[in-house]
Design a protein around this motif. Structure first.
Motif, short mmCIF file in Angstrom:
data_model
loop_
_atom_site.label_atom_id
_atom_site.label_comp_id
_atom_site.label_asym_id
_atom_site.label_seq_id
_atom_site.Cartn_x
_atom_site.Cartn_y
_atom_site.Cartn_z
N UNK A 34 18.34 -9.53 5.99
CA UNK A 34 18.89 -8.72 5.01
C UNK A 34 18.47 -7.14 4.74
N UNK A 35 19.37 -6.31 4.70
CA UNK A 35 18.64 -5.06 4.60
C UNK A 35 17.72 -4.94 3.26
N UNK A 36 17.06 -3.83 3.24
CA UNK A 36 16.01 -3.60 2.14
C UNK A 36 16.87 -3.50 1.00
N UNK A 37 16.35 -4.28 -0.28
CA UNK A 37 17.31 -4.03 -1.25
C UNK A 37 17.03 -2.97 -2.27
N UNK A 38 18.17 -2.06 -2.38
CA UNK A 38 17.96 -0.93 -3.26
C UNK A 38 18.19 -1.10 -4.77
N UNK A 39 17.39 -0.67 -5.50
CA UNK A 39 17.39 -0.96 -6.94
C UNK A 39 18.57 0.09 -7.68
N UNK A 40 19.06 -0.39 -8.70
CA UNK A 40 19.99 0.59 -9.26
C UNK A 40 19.44 1.16 -10.42
N UNK A 41 19.65 2.32 -10.95
CA UNK A 41 19.24 2.84 -12.06
C UNK A 41 18.90 1.84 -13.45
N UNK A 42 19.84 1.05 -13.52
CA UNK A 42 19.87 0.03 -14.66
C UNK A 42 18.90 -0.80 -14.30
N UNK A 43 18.53 -1.23 -13.13
CA UNK A 43 17.43 -2.10 -12.87
C UNK A 43 16.05 -1.64 -13.20
N UNK A 44 15.77 -0.18 -12.97
CA UNK A 44 14.65 0.15 -13.30
C UNK A 44 14.32 0.99 -14.65
N UNK A 45 15.50 1.48 -15.11
CA UNK A 45 15.46 2.19 -16.50
C UNK A 45 16.07 1.46 -17.65
N UNK A 46 15.09 0.88 -18.61
CA UNK A 46 15.74 -0.16 -19.68
C UNK A 46 16.80 0.87 -20.51
N UNK A 47 16.59 2.15 -20.74
CA UNK A 47 17.35 2.92 -21.54
C UNK A 47 18.70 2.98 -20.65
N UNK A 48 18.64 3.26 -19.47
CA UNK A 48 20.13 3.15 -18.71
C UNK A 48 20.54 1.82 -18.82
N UNK A 49 19.92 0.77 -18.74
CA UNK A 49 20.70 -0.69 -19.02
C UNK A 49 21.32 -0.63 -20.18
N UNK A 50 20.65 -0.27 -21.23
CA UNK A 50 21.12 -0.31 -22.70
C UNK A 50 22.48 0.59 -22.97
N UNK A 51 22.48 1.54 -22.17
CA UNK A 51 23.61 2.60 -22.34
C UNK A 51 24.59 1.97 -21.49
N UNK A 52 24.41 1.16 -20.21
CA UNK A 52 25.42 0.39 -19.66
C UNK A 52 26.00 -0.60 -20.69
#
Length: 359
Positions: A34-52
């Protein structure tokens, strides 16, 4: 021939590669993994997850608002008067509400799957074993894991707003179907009784049979053997569309045919319902109301193109094939003093689908 005497076998055995010839050895295809997993902004930034999350449930609630507006528009912009402006406004604002409801619901679901649900790559090993207890337990675990990764069970706001949006999106359709079931009023005491409405058409004693759509009356001499005419009452031409032209035509439309008289087999009491081999039957199929429009001259069968119900004209349009439950209603006819075909009366039974007669 012996093995030693075969020249081809001898040549194969004696062949050796040339000193300068490179022989390629093919290795098995390697698993690229499998290729190396690329994290999304919402995976690394709790504030971005809340906005989503806020964006998703806002879209779902916007979908609910669109559904509510579609229902309100149905009531705020009625089309009872039949005016083009009223019809345009009704269609426009109801359509905008339904479009907003479905669009917001779809965008919200896509944004949820792309920004919030887990997007890690997995490999599912395949094997032939199925149905064992361990397989069932693994399936339960997979569903539990999917629920955890999607956040459906954990994110109550998104779950509840999604359920509300889906339920609300159905409401406009139910509201629009309301217009198909009118209620009884003092002006129309039987508006909600389909059996009564389909038992009475524009046909009455003396109504001339006319060509559809020209409204030209038909003489008996115009109807030749093997011919078929699409017929409406002559009086229908005096009714405008705003006064219910299409509704009256849908009930009164008739097919007119002429057969040799010796091929007709009327039941007792209906011997005078035809005139000189000319018979008239309702064009509305008794299955679900499709127009019966195909006439076979040789077999004297009528065919409904929707579901292939067939009716035998020689035996009072009896059903000989298909899902129709009863014969086509016959219109009693005769001629007037000028030789024009006229109705003896209205139909003696309701026209259209037989399910309207069920209690």
């Amino acid at each position: 021939m012996s093995h030693e005497d075969d020249p081809l076998e001898h040549e194969r055995a004696s062949w050796q590669p040339s000193p300068g010839l490179a022989v390629a050895v093919t290795d098995p295809v390697q698993n690229p993994e499998l290729p190396q997993h690329r994290e999304r902004v919402t995976d690394s930034d709790p504030a971005a997850m809340k906005r989503a999350v806020r964006t998703v449930y806002t879209l779902f609630y916007l979908s609910v608002a669109g559904s509510i507006w579609a229902i309100a528009a149905y009531m705020l912009f009625p089309i009872e008067d039949g005016q083009p402006v009223a019809i345009r406004n009704n269609n426009l604002f109801i359509g905008l509400g339904i479009a907003l409801a479905l669009l917001a619901l779809g965008i919200g679901a896509i944004h949820w799957s792309k920004a919030i649900m887990s997007d890690k790559e997995y490999i599912e090993p395949r094997h032939a074993t199925r149905g064992r207890d361990t397989t069932r337990e693994a399936a339960v675990e997979a569903f539990a894991l999917a629920n955890e990764e999607s956040g459906f069970g954990r994110r109550a706001v998104i779950r509840n707003s999604l359920i509300a949006a889906v339920v609300a999106s159905i409401a406009p359709g139910i509201t629009l179907f309301r217009g198909l079931a009118p209620e009884d009023t003092p002006e129309r005491p039987n508006a909600g009784n389909p059996v009564y409405l389909l038992s009475h058409t524009m046909w009455k004693e003396g109504s001339r049979l006319a060509h559809d759509p020209s409204g030209t009356p038909i003489k008996a001499s115009d109807v030749t053997l093997g011919s078929a005419f699409h017929v409406i009452p002559e009086d229908l031409a005096a009714i405008s569309h705003s006064e219910g032209y299409l509704e009256q035509k849908a009930k009164a439309i008739v097919l007119l045919m002429r057969l040799p008289q010796d091929q007709l087999h009327p039941s007792p009491g209906k011997e005078d319902w035809a005139y000189d081999g000319i018979v008239a039957y309702s064009k509305v199929c008794t299955h679900v109301g499709c127009p019966v429009a195909l006439y076979e001259q040789q077999t004297h069968h009528l065919l409904c193109p929707c579901h292939q119900s067939q009716f035998d004209i020689t035996h009072e349009a009896a059903v000989i094939f298909g899902p129709a439950a009863r014969p086509l209603p016959q219109l009693p006819i005769t001629v007037d003093s000028e030789g024009y075909l006229v109705a003896r009366s209205d139909f003696h039974e309701p026209v259209g689908p037989s399910f309207w007669e069920r209690h």
